[in-house]
Design a protein around this motif. Structure first.
Motif, mmCIF file in Angstrom:
data_model
loop_
_atom_site.group_PDB
_atom_site.id
_atom_site.type_symbol
_atom_site.label_atom_id
_atom_site.label_comp_id
_atom_site.label_asym_id
_atom_site.label_seq_id
_atom_site.Cartn_x
_atom_site.Cartn_y
_atom_site.Cartn_z
ATOM 1 N N PRO A 198 0.835 -1.203 0.000
ATOM 2 C CA PRO A 198 0.000 0.000 0.000
ATOM 3 C C PRO A 198 0.872 1.257 0.000
ATOM 4 O O PRO A 198 1.649 1.481 0.923
ATOM 5 C CB PRO A 198 -0.808 -0.125 1.298
ATOM 6 C CG PRO A 198 -0.774 -1.586 1.639
ATOM 7 C CD PRO A 198 0.581 -2.058 1.170
ATOM 8 N N SER A 199 0.756 2.044 -1.064
ATOM 9 C CA SER A 199 1.493 3.309 -1.137
ATOM 10 C C SER A 199 0.770 4.402 -0.373
ATOM 11 O O SER A 199 1.378 5.147 0.406
ATOM 12 C CB SER A 199 1.670 3.731 -2.599
ATOM 13 O OG SER A 199 2.457 2.816 -3.308
ATOM 14 N N ASP A 200 -0.531 4.530 -0.618
ATOM 15 C CA ASP A 200 -1.367 5.523 0.059
ATOM 16 C C ASP A 200 -2.742 4.929 0.272
ATOM 17 O O ASP A 200 -3.243 4.161 -0.564
ATOM 18 C CB ASP A 200 -1.474 6.799 -0.767
ATOM 19 C CG ASP A 200 -0.212 7.651 -0.705
ATOM 20 O OD1 ASP A 200 0.130 8.112 0.394
ATOM 21 O OD2 ASP A 200 0.429 7.836 -1.755
ATOM 22 N N ILE A 201 -3.368 5.318 1.379
ATOM 23 C CA ILE A 201 -4.716 4.871 1.724
ATOM 24 C C ILE A 201 -5.554 6.102 2.003
ATOM 25 O O ILE A 201 -5.121 7.012 2.716
ATOM 26 C CB ILE A 201 -4.696 3.940 2.956
ATOM 27 C CG1 ILE A 201 -3.848 2.690 2.672
ATOM 28 C CG2 ILE A 201 -6.116 3.541 3.347
ATOM 29 C CD1 ILE A 201 -3.574 1.848 3.901
ATOM 30 N N THR A 302 11.043 0.976 0.180
ATOM 31 C CA THR A 302 11.229 1.573 1.507
ATOM 32 C C THR A 302 10.232 2.691 1.817
ATOM 33 O O THR A 302 10.097 3.083 2.977
ATOM 34 C CB THR A 302 12.653 2.132 1.648
ATOM 35 O OG1 THR A 302 12.883 3.113 0.618
ATOM 36 C CG2 THR A 302 13.685 1.016 1.517
ATOM 37 N N GLN A 303 9.549 3.217 0.813
ATOM 38 C CA GLN A 303 8.624 4.336 1.040
ATOM 39 C C GLN A 303 7.473 3.885 1.939
ATOM 40 O O GLN A 303 6.794 2.897 1.657
ATOM 41 C CB GLN A 303 8.071 4.841 -0.294
ATOM 42 C CG GLN A 303 7.078 5.979 -0.192
ATOM 43 C CD GLN A 303 7.732 7.315 0.158
ATOM 44 O OE1 GLN A 303 8.953 7.414 0.204
ATOM 45 N NE2 GLN A 303 6.931 8.326 0.407
ATOM 46 N N PRO A 304 7.221 4.593 3.071
ATOM 47 C CA PRO A 304 6.137 4.173 3.959
ATOM 48 C C PRO A 304 4.763 4.492 3.380
ATOM 49 O O PRO A 304 4.615 5.315 2.478
ATOM 50 C CB PRO A 304 6.401 4.978 5.241
ATOM 51 C CG PRO A 304 7.133 6.201 4.769
ATOM 52 C CD PRO A 304 7.973 5.751 3.597
ATOM 53 N N THR A 305 3.756 3.855 3.940
ATOM 54 C CA THR A 305 2.372 4.070 3.521
ATOM 55 C C THR A 305 1.853 5.396 4.063
ATOM 56 O O THR A 305 2.059 5.732 5.236
ATOM 57 C CB THR A 305 1.487 2.922 4.032
ATOM 58 O OG1 THR A 305 1.959 1.692 3.487
ATOM 59 C CG2 THR A 305 0.029 3.131 3.633
ATOM 60 N N GLY A 306 1.160 6.157 3.215
ATOM 61 C CA GLY A 306 0.525 7.400 3.638
ATOM 62 C C GLY A 306 -0.953 7.200 3.894
ATOM 63 O O GLY A 306 -1.607 6.391 3.229
ATOM 64 N N ILE A 307 -1.505 7.928 4.858
ATOM 65 C CA ILE A 307 -2.930 7.873 5.190
ATOM 66 C C ILE A 307 -3.505 9.274 4.971
ATOM 67 O O ILE A 307 -2.961 10.265 5.486
ATOM 68 C CB ILE A 307 -3.166 7.435 6.648
ATOM 69 C CG1 ILE A 307 -2.408 6.142 6.956
ATOM 70 C CG2 ILE A 307 -4.660 7.288 6.911
ATOM 71 C CD1 ILE A 307 -2.903 4.944 6.196
ATOM 72 N N HIS A 308 -4.625 9.367 4.223
ATOM 73 C CA HIS A 308 -5.165 10.659 3.813
ATOM 74 C C HIS A 308 -6.691 10.632 3.869
ATOM 75 O O HIS A 308 -7.308 9.619 3.527
ATOM 76 C CB HIS A 308 -4.744 10.986 2.373
ATOM 77 C CG HIS A 308 -3.310 10.722 2.086
ATOM 78 N ND1 HIS A 308 -2.325 11.659 2.252
ATOM 79 C CD2 HIS A 308 -2.681 9.592 1.634
ATOM 80 C CE1 HIS A 308 -1.150 11.141 1.920
ATOM 81 N NE2 HIS A 308 -1.343 9.888 1.543
ATOM 82 N N PRO A 309 -7.330 11.743 4.247
ATOM 83 C CA PRO A 309 -8.789 11.808 4.161
ATOM 84 C C PRO A 309 -9.254 11.789 2.708
ATOM 85 O O PRO A 309 -8.604 12.363 1.830
ATOM 86 C CB PRO A 309 -9.142 13.128 4.852
ATOM 87 C CG PRO A 309 -7.882 13.923 4.862
ATOM 88 C CD PRO A 309 -6.742 12.964 4.798
ATOM 89 N N VAL A 310 -10.368 11.133 2.449
ATOM 90 C CA VAL A 310 -10.897 11.034 1.100
ATOM 91 C C VAL A 310 -11.924 12.142 0.863
ATOM 92 O O VAL A 310 -12.681 12.512 1.762
ATOM 93 C CB VAL A 310 -11.532 9.642 0.845
ATOM 94 C CG1 VAL A 310 -12.794 9.452 1.665
ATOM 95 C CG2 VAL A 310 -11.813 9.432 -0.639
ATOM 96 N N SER A 311 -11.925 12.704 -0.341
ATOM 97 C CA SER A 311 -12.906 13.708 -0.738
ATOM 98 C C SER A 311 -12.747 13.939 -2.228
ATOM 99 O O SER A 311 -11.754 13.530 -2.837
ATOM 100 C CB SER A 311 -12.701 15.030 0.005
ATOM 101 O OG SER A 311 -11.487 15.643 -0.402
#
Length: 362
Positions: A198-201, A302-311
Motif C-alpha cells: 500500500p502506497s497511500d490509503i 522503503t517508502q512508507p504508507t501514507g494515510i489521507h482523508p478522502v474527498s
C-alpha cells in the motif's frame, strides 16, 4: 492486515505482508468481454493502442513496450471486465500459487507470447492470470518527449514545437482500479499472495479505509505509485485502467483527437494528488473509463504508507474538479439486487459507509 486486534475490522488499514507467497513483477494485460470487437478496436485505436493479433472471437492490442499484448478482448453477448495478468519472476512462483484455494494447475499459455500461467480468482471474483516466461515482442517506435524551454534552462533554440495530430502513442499499461464490496479481504489477498505494498490509503472521517493504492515490491527498483488500486464499492466492478504516454503534449493531443472523433470525455486534464500523474479520462463504447497519463510518481520498497482523508477535492491538485458522474454507479436492477445482498453479507459494506460516500461524492 495490521496485527492489532483493538480496532474494528472496518477501520484496520491494509498493510504490506512480511512474507508474501510471491512478488508480482508487472501488470501484463487486462481481460474484457465485448459484443462488438470492431467497435472495441475502433475506440482503442483512436485511444492509442495497436491491434497486434486477432481471430474470430478474440482481439489483442498492444502498447509500444515489448509486451506482445496488454489488452485482450473475448467476444461475448454482454460487455464485462473479467480481470488481469500479473507477471511473476520465476516458475517456482507459479508452484507456490498452485497451492492457493481455487488455483489452477500450471498451464501452457495459448495467447501471444506464450509462457506458463496459473489462473486464480481473487476474493471479489476477478480473474488473475499469474504468468511466467512470456516471450517479448519487438518494441514499437514512438516519438521522444518534447524538449521544454523553462525559465532557467532553454534547450530549444530556433526550433518550434509541432507534435503530430494523431492518437497518442501509448508506451505501456500502467495500472487498473477496481471497486469491491469485500474491501479488506481483497486488499489482504493481494498483499499476502502477490506482495503488493500500500502506497497511500484514503480514509473516511471515522478512519475506515476506502481506497488503497498498491505498488509492486521490487526492492530498490523504483515502481509506479500504484499498479492496482482497490476502492470500497457495493459490488465488484471495473473502475478504470491507465496507460502511459510520452509527455503532456501527447496527452493533450489525445484529448483533441478523441474529442474530434466523437468519443465521450469523462474527466481531465488535471494532475492527481496521490500518484501525481497528469491525467485525462475517456469512455469506451460501453462507458468503461480509460486514462491517458504521464509524469507519475515512482517509489522504492522503503517508502512508507501514507494515510489521507478522502474527498472529491483530494483527487486532483489542479484542473477540472472531479465531476459527480465520474463515481456515480450504474443503478440497474441487477446492481440494486447486488447492493442489498452485499449489505447483508459483506463485513465491509454498511449503510453508514454508503451514506458517508454519498455525502463526500454526491
Amino acid at each position: 492486515m495490521n496485527d492489532s486486534a483493538a480496532p474494528r475490522l472496518s477501520t484496520l488499514q491494509p498493510a504490506r505482508h512480511p512474507t508474501p507467497s510471491v512478488k508480482a513483477q508487472r501488470l501484463t494485460h487486462l481481460i474484457f468481454e465485448r459484443p462488438d470487437l470492431d467497435e472495441a478496436a475502433h475506440f482503442l485505436s483512436d485511444f492509442g493502442l495497436s491491434v497486434s493479433h486477432r481471430d474470430t472471437d478474440t482481439l489483442y492490442l498492444r502498447a509500444a513496450d515489448p509486451s506482445p499484448y496488454c489488452y485482450r478482448i473475448h467476444r461475448a453477448a454482454q460487455a464485462r471486465f473479467l480481470g488481469y495478468g500479473l507477471e511473476v519472476g520465476r516458475l517456482g512462483d507459479l508452484d507456490h500459487l498452485t497451492q492457493l484455494q481455487g488455483a489452477s494447475a500450471i498451464e501452457r499459455i495459448e495467447h501471444p507470447g506464450g509462457g506458463k500461467q496459473v489462473r486464480l480468482l481473487d476474493p471479489s471474483g476477478f480473474i488473475v492470470e499469474a504468468i511466467c516466461g512470456q516471450s517479448s515482442s519487438v518494441p514499437l517506435p514512438h516519438r521522444a518527449a518534447l524538449s521544454l524551454n523553462l525559465a532557467d534552462k532553454q534547450p530549444r533554440i530556433n526550433r518550434a514545437q509541432r507534435p503530430p495530430i494523431t492518437p497518442p502513442e501509448i508506451l505501456r499499461l500502467g495500472h487498473v482500479v477496481i471497486e469491491v464490496a469485500d474491501y479488506q479481504a481483497t486488499c489482504a489477498w493481494y498483499t499476502q499472495h502477490f506482495g503488493l505494498i500500500p502506497s497511500d490509503i484514503q480514509v473516511l472521517p471515522d478512519g475506515s479505509p476506502i481506497v488503497t493504492f498498491m505498488r509492486l515490491d521490487r526492492g530498490e527498483i523504483p515502481t509506479d505509485h500504484h499498479t492496482l488500486a482497490i476502492a470500497q464499492g457495493f459490488t465488484a466492478t471495473y473502475s478504470h485502467s491507465a496507460y502511459e504516454v510520452v509527455d503532456a503534449d501527447a496527452l493533450g493531443m489525445g484529448q483533441r483527437v478523441l474529442r474530434e472523433r466523437g468519443w465521450k470525455h469523462s474527466w481531465g486534464i488535471g494532475r492527481h494528488i496521490l500518484g501525481s500523474q497528469i491525467f485525462d479520462y475517456w469512455q469506451d463504447p460501453w462507458a468503461d473509463k480509460h486514462e491517458h497519463y504521464c509524469d507519475g510518481d515512482l517509489f522504492t520498497a522503503t517508502q512508507p504508507t501514507g494515510i489521507h482523508p478522502v474527498s472529491r477535492e483530494a483527487m486532483a491538485q489542479w484542473g477540472q474538479r472531479m465531476p459527480k458522474s465520474f463515481t456515480q454507479p450504474k443503478l440497474t436492477l441487477g446492481n440494486l439486487r447486488m447492493l442489498m445482498r452485499n449489505l447483508r453479507r459483506s463485513p465491509d459494506l454498511t449503510l453508514r459507509k454508503l451514506m458517508a460516500l454519498a455525502r463526500l461524492f454526491g
